[in-house]
Design a protein around this motif. Structure first.
Motif, PDB file in Angstrom:
ATOM      1  N   UNK A 135      -2.918  33.472 -13.826  1.00 12.61           N
ATOM      2  CA  UNK A 135      -3.501  33.195 -12.604  1.00 12.61           C
ATOM      3  C   UNK A 135      -3.354  32.040 -12.337  1.00 12.61           C
ATOM      4  N   UNK A 136      -4.433  31.200 -13.110  1.00  8.16           N
ATOM      5  CA  UNK A 136      -4.716  29.872 -12.687  1.00  8.16           C
ATOM      6  C   UNK A 136      -3.599  29.318 -13.421  1.00  8.16           C
ATOM      7  N   UNK A 137      -2.863  29.144 -14.019  1.00  6.93           N
ATOM      8  CA  UNK A 137      -1.735  27.704 -14.299  1.00  6.93           C
ATOM      9  C   UNK A 137      -0.996  28.206 -13.169  1.00  6.93           C
ATOM     10  N   UNK A 138      -0.460  29.102 -12.737  1.00  3.75           N
ATOM     11  CA  UNK A 138       0.157  29.201 -12.018  1.00  3.75           C
ATOM     12  C   UNK A 138       0.218  29.063 -10.037  1.00  3.75           C
ATOM     13  N   UNK A 187       2.106  26.594  -8.157  1.00  2.00           N
ATOM     14  CA  UNK A 187       2.471  26.623  -7.196  1.00  2.00           C
ATOM     15  C   UNK A 187       2.106  25.530  -6.046  1.00  2.00           C
ATOM     16  N   UNK A 188       0.885  25.540  -6.300  1.00  2.00           N
ATOM     17  CA  UNK A 188       0.955  24.990  -4.675  1.00  2.00           C
ATOM     18  C   UNK A 188       0.783  23.627  -5.519  1.00  2.00           C
ATOM     19  N   UNK A 189       1.169  22.636  -5.990  1.00  2.00           N
ATOM     20  CA  UNK A 189       1.392  21.441  -6.743  1.00  2.00           C
ATOM     21  C   UNK A 189       2.888  21.331  -6.012  1.00  2.00           C
ATOM     22  N   UNK A 190       3.482  22.194  -6.224  1.00  2.00           N
ATOM     23  CA  UNK A 190       5.063  22.283  -5.362  1.00  2.00           C
ATOM     24  C   UNK A 190       5.373  23.011  -4.353  1.00  2.00           C
ATOM     25  N   UNK A 250      -7.873  22.269  -5.460  1.00  2.00           N
ATOM     26  CA  UNK A 250      -7.392  23.010  -4.435  1.00  2.00           C
ATOM     27  C   UNK A 250      -6.979  24.073  -3.901  1.00  2.00           C
ATOM     28  N   UNK A 251      -6.100  24.497  -5.370  1.00  2.00           N
ATOM     29  CA  UNK A 251      -5.142  26.185  -5.416  1.00  2.00           C
ATOM     30  C   UNK A 251      -6.077  26.910  -5.543  1.00  2.00           C
ATOM     31  N   UNK A 252      -5.906  28.349  -4.090  1.00  2.00           N
ATOM     32  CA  UNK A 252      -6.780  29.482  -4.573  1.00  2.00           C
ATOM     33  C   UNK A 252      -7.507  30.173  -5.299  1.00  2.00           C
TER      34      UNK A 252
END
Length: 407
Positions: free
Chosen positions: A313-316, A320-323, A387-389
């Motif tokens: 989940x952290x990796x995904x 996604x956040x970088x995208x 900063x990803x949730x």
């Protein structure tokens, strides 16, 4: 999957014992009925594993015992192939009255011949699956040997089937003469999937060829390589279940049903571990997945561990956040790959951690940026990763409130 024990009204005063397997949230996209093999029961391991694969794809499965078998009432000696068909139609009618009519019919061995025969009487059915089924139900009478002559002469005889003794009466043979299996298959008018093993020594592979050649399109054939007649190897029944689930959805699940948005109050995640082992089914809104443990600690290694899912989940979330950030900035990010490793370490080995005693969790995260970005843009993306949730959730205080569901 959720499990409901049911009793279905059969012929006369008899009751048919049944189990209804439901997806975790109890909201299936479609229903199926499973007809077990000759003298078997709804509790056969192969039936269980196939049902489980279907519920993961949100297809509920009603599996039941034919009259005189398993937990159902009645005397097996008073049954026949056509009475099995009647039981099957009764089960489908019960399902329609209580829930929804079955769109999928699945039959194993003689149960496969029964679903072919019953399909025309079950108006809700859209697709049929046969597993190791005889092309002609009269195949059973040819396996009885000398007992067949005794049945004809004496009206009944004791026969041994798969190591168990049963009484068969002459009515069983008489009923088989009333059917026209070739016409039944030719006029099926439903999508058909034929599954059979080329090494089946009970019902030969030539039966699958006859069914397939006689049926009209749409029809499909899948070889269950190296499987035995009862699909006693767990891997074979799980494979069959996964294939059936993928194939059937095209014919029985309206495309709009899978895309239907859930109301906010239903946006929930459910997990269930059964009575044996650690294999856990997970329902995330419309999506299904599994978790397990390695064989070294008593699991069956059929899915990632809970910690694997947490780290995934952290990796995904990171990628996604970088995208999202790159798109907002208009940067030429082609792909962002994240590789992670989780381990337990001694607190004393972490110089920057407040905790200095006991053990703590460490997640190592490596990010690969693809695309013609300059060094400053890449550095900024590295900073944005924190900063990803999910990263924020894992590194902040989390409150978990737990309660027991009231009975």
């Amino acid at each position: 999957m959720q499990l409901k024990k049911l009793e279905i009204p059969g012929r006369g005063t008899q009751k048919l014992a049944a189990l209804l397997d439901l997806p975790l949230d109890g909201k299936p996209l479609a229903y199926a009925v499973f007809a077990h093999c000759f003298t078997c029961s709804k509790d056969l391991k192969a039936v269980y594993h196939i049902s489980r694969a279907l519920t993961r794809e949100r297809i509920a499965v009603l599996r039941f015992d034919f009259t005189g078998l398993g937990e159902s009432g009645g005397d097996f000696a008073d049954t026949s192939f056509l009475s099995n068909v009647e039981d099957l139609v009764a089960a489908a009618g019960f399902l329609e009255s209580r829930f929804e009519g079955p769109r999928l019919l699945i039959g194993h061995s003689l149960g496969g011949a029964a679903v072919l025969q019953a399909a025309s009487a079950i108006s809700s059915s859209k697709a049929v699956v046969t597993i190791a089924a005889p092309a002609d139900p009269r195949h059973v009478s040819r396996t009885l040997g000398p007992a067949k002559e005794t049945i004809v002469a004496m009206g009944q005889a004791e026969v041994n089937i798969s190591g168990r003794s049963f009484i068969l009466k002459k009515k069983f043979l008489d009923d088989l003469r009333q059917i026209d299996p070739e016409a039944t298959i030719r006029n099926l008018n439903r999508a058909l999937l034929v599954m059979h093993s080329p090494t089946d020594d009970i019902v030969g592979i030539e039966n699958a060829a006859r069914i397939f050649q006689t049926a009209r399109h749409p029809k499909s054939f899948v070889s269950l390589d190296q499987a035995d007649h009862l699909l006693s190897n767990m891997a074979d029944s799980r494979y069959a279940g996964a294939v059936i689930a993928a194939w059937a959805k095209r014919y029985i699940v309206p495309p709009a049903a899978e895309k239907e948005a859930l109301p906010p109050q239903d946006n929930r995640i459910a997990a269930r571990t059964g009575p044996v082992g650690y294999l856990t089914e997970i329902q995330v809104n419309r999506h299904s997945l599994v978790a397990d443990e390695p064989t070294a600690v008593g699991g069956t290694d059929q899915g990632p561990t809970p910690f694997d899912l947490l780290v995934a989940a952290l990796g995904a979330c990171t990628s996604m956040t970088l995208r999202m950030y790159a798109d907002r900035k208009g940067w030429p990010l082609e792909a962002a790959s994240v590789r992670l490793k989780h381990e337990k370490i001694h607190a004393s080995d972490c110089a920057s951690c407040e905790l200095q005693e006991g053990m703590l969790d460490r997640i190592e995260r490596e990010i690969e940026i693809e695309g013609p970005l300059n060094a400053e843009q890449k550095e900024r993306l590295l900073h944005i990763a924190d900063r990803c949730p999910v990263h924020k959730t894992l590194t902040s205080e989390v409150e978990i409130k737990t309660r027991l569901k009231e009975a």
